[in-house]
Enzyme design. Structure first.
Site, PDB file in Angstrom:
ATOM      1  N   LYS A 194     -18.598  38.701 -28.916  1.00  0.00           N
ATOM      2  CA  LYS A 194     -17.907  37.474 -28.512  1.00  0.00           C
ATOM      3  C   LYS A 194     -16.462  37.756 -28.141  1.00  0.00           C
ATOM      4  CE  LYS A 194     -20.879  34.023 -30.442  1.00  0.00           C
ATOM      5  NZ  LYS A 194     -21.100  32.950 -31.391  1.00  0.00           N
ATOM      6  N   LYS A 240     -30.863  29.155 -23.331  1.00  0.00           N
ATOM      7  CA  LYS A 240     -30.435  27.800 -22.992  1.00  0.00           C
ATOM      8  C   LYS A 240     -29.740  27.721 -21.650  1.00  0.00           C
ATOM      9  CE  LYS A 240     -30.400  26.538 -27.718  1.00  0.00           C
ATOM     10  NZ  LYS A 240     -29.757  26.645 -29.009  1.00  0.00           N
ATOM     11  N   LYS A 290     -34.986  37.237 -22.364  1.00  0.00           N
ATOM     12  CA  LYS A 290     -35.398  36.238 -23.348  1.00  0.00           C
ATOM     13  C   LYS A 290     -35.150  34.828 -22.799  1.00  0.00           C
ATOM     14  CE  LYS A 290     -33.854  35.537 -27.854  1.00  0.00           C
ATOM     15  NZ  LYS A 290     -33.154  35.918 -29.059  1.00  0.00           N
TER      16      LYS A 290
END
Ligand code: TRP
Length: 336
Positions: free
Chosen positions: A126, A210, A207
């Site tokens: 991140k 969202k 994968k």
């Protein structure tokens, strides 16, 4: 004599292990989240003493919009209740409504080496993708997670693969505290589930996620599900293998019936398959599977008072346990 009065059953129920898991208050869950994690929660609620919470404080560590956060927290709650998580059987609450989470996190911060936090994969990921927002909360994220679990003396924690390292740190923190101040916490273990990964419909080597719009959300209408599946990639590679087709067949196995599955499997074998038929059959199976969910979810979202009530009851139940733990801890470390 009713079951609840039976002495043996009572003794057995006393022995239920404590399970804690946090659900991120990001956008709506998709079928990959369902098969990968949520379905596990539903099974576990029968056998464990479960604490499920919406990790809204963790959500603050990356960019967020206040209005979105509020909306998503309630939507996640409605999703889980509509799927069958029972607020009567479990303690379901919002992390920020139980202030002991942050209180314990502070204490844990003071026994956690910064070097342990800096080596966490999620932090490094991140921090490297959002260089303008490397805040202290992002670094301390796993400390708050340890507090989430240990506040309830959690023993098992269903998580995805990506959270295993954080749980390892929870165990390090528990051990460190126990060694310094006397046995207080269990060392919580992850429960990983073994389902295959659901892949993206349009990029089946990745994968399902969202972002990108190729994920089938649990709340999608039958039309939306059909539309998304129609766009699914079924191309084969040089060796004749197709990740896209494998993915669709896996989903049919999970959501369709055995007969259907065998039918398309044999068509695949003798090369007579029409993928539009497979996609439509799958769309119908998924729509059907979440039909009741969609109806319940809609009703719940129209009733914010009920949702607020669930959260208030959950917070009260959680706080009672959390208070006891905090009293014990404060006594042990010398806080008056
Ligand atoms: N970090 C977890 C995730 O991203 C969510 C979470 C927060 C959590 N606190 C937790 C999971 C405690 C298990 C236990 O999925």
């Amino acid at each position: 004599m009713s079951i609840s009065q039976c002495g043996i059953c009572y003794t057995l129920s006393m022995k239920k292990q404590i399970l804690v898991s946090g659900l991120r208050a990001t956008s709506e869950p998709h079928i990959g989240n369902y098969l990968g994690a949520i379905r596990q929660f539903l099974e576990k609620q029968e056998d464990f003493d479960c604490y499920f919470f919406i990790a809204d404080l963790h959500t603050l560590t990356t960019a967020f919009e206040p209005e979105e956060l509020r909306k998503n927290s309630l939507a996640v709650l409605a999703d889980y209740i509509a799927l069958g998580l029972d607020p009567k059987k479990n303690t379901i609450f919002l992390q920020s409504q139980v202030p002991q989470h942050t209180e314990l996190a502070w204490i844990f911060n003071c026994i956690t080496p910064v070097s342990e936090l800096q080596r966490m994969t999620q932090f490094k990921d991140k921090a490297s993708t959002d260089v303008k927002n490397i805040n202290a909360g992002l670094l301390n994220y796993p400390v708050l997670m340890a507090a989430d679990v240990l506040l309830y003396k959690g023993e098992v924690v269903p998580v995805g693969e990506d959270q295993v390292q954080h749980l390892e740190l929870s165990r390090i923190i528990a051990r460190k505290f126990n060694n310094a101040f006397g046995k207080t916490f269990p060392e919580p273990k992850p429960i990983l589930n073994k389902t295959a990964r659901v892949m993206s419909l349009t990029e089946p080597t990745k994968k399902m996620s969202k972002t990108g719009g190729a994920a089938i959300l649990l709340s999608d209408s039958p039309e939306e599900i059909k539309k998304k599946l129609r766009k699914a990639v079924t191309a084969t590679d040089a060796t004749g293998k197709s990740e896209g087709v494998d993915n669709l067949m896996y989903l049919l196995k999970e959501f369709g019936n055995q007969e259907q599955y065998d039918f398309f499997q044999s068509q695949l074998k003798d090369n007579t398959i029409q993928f539009s038929h497979l996609k439509d059959a799958l769309a119908e199976a998924i729509s059907e599977h979440f039909k009741e969910f969609r109806e319940k979810r809609k009703k719940l979202l129209e009733d914010p008072e009920y949702l607020a009530e669930v959260l208030a009851t959950g917070a009260k139940k959680a706080q009672a346990v959390a208070n006891k733990t905090m009293e014990e801890i404060k006594g042990k470390i010398g806080l008056l």
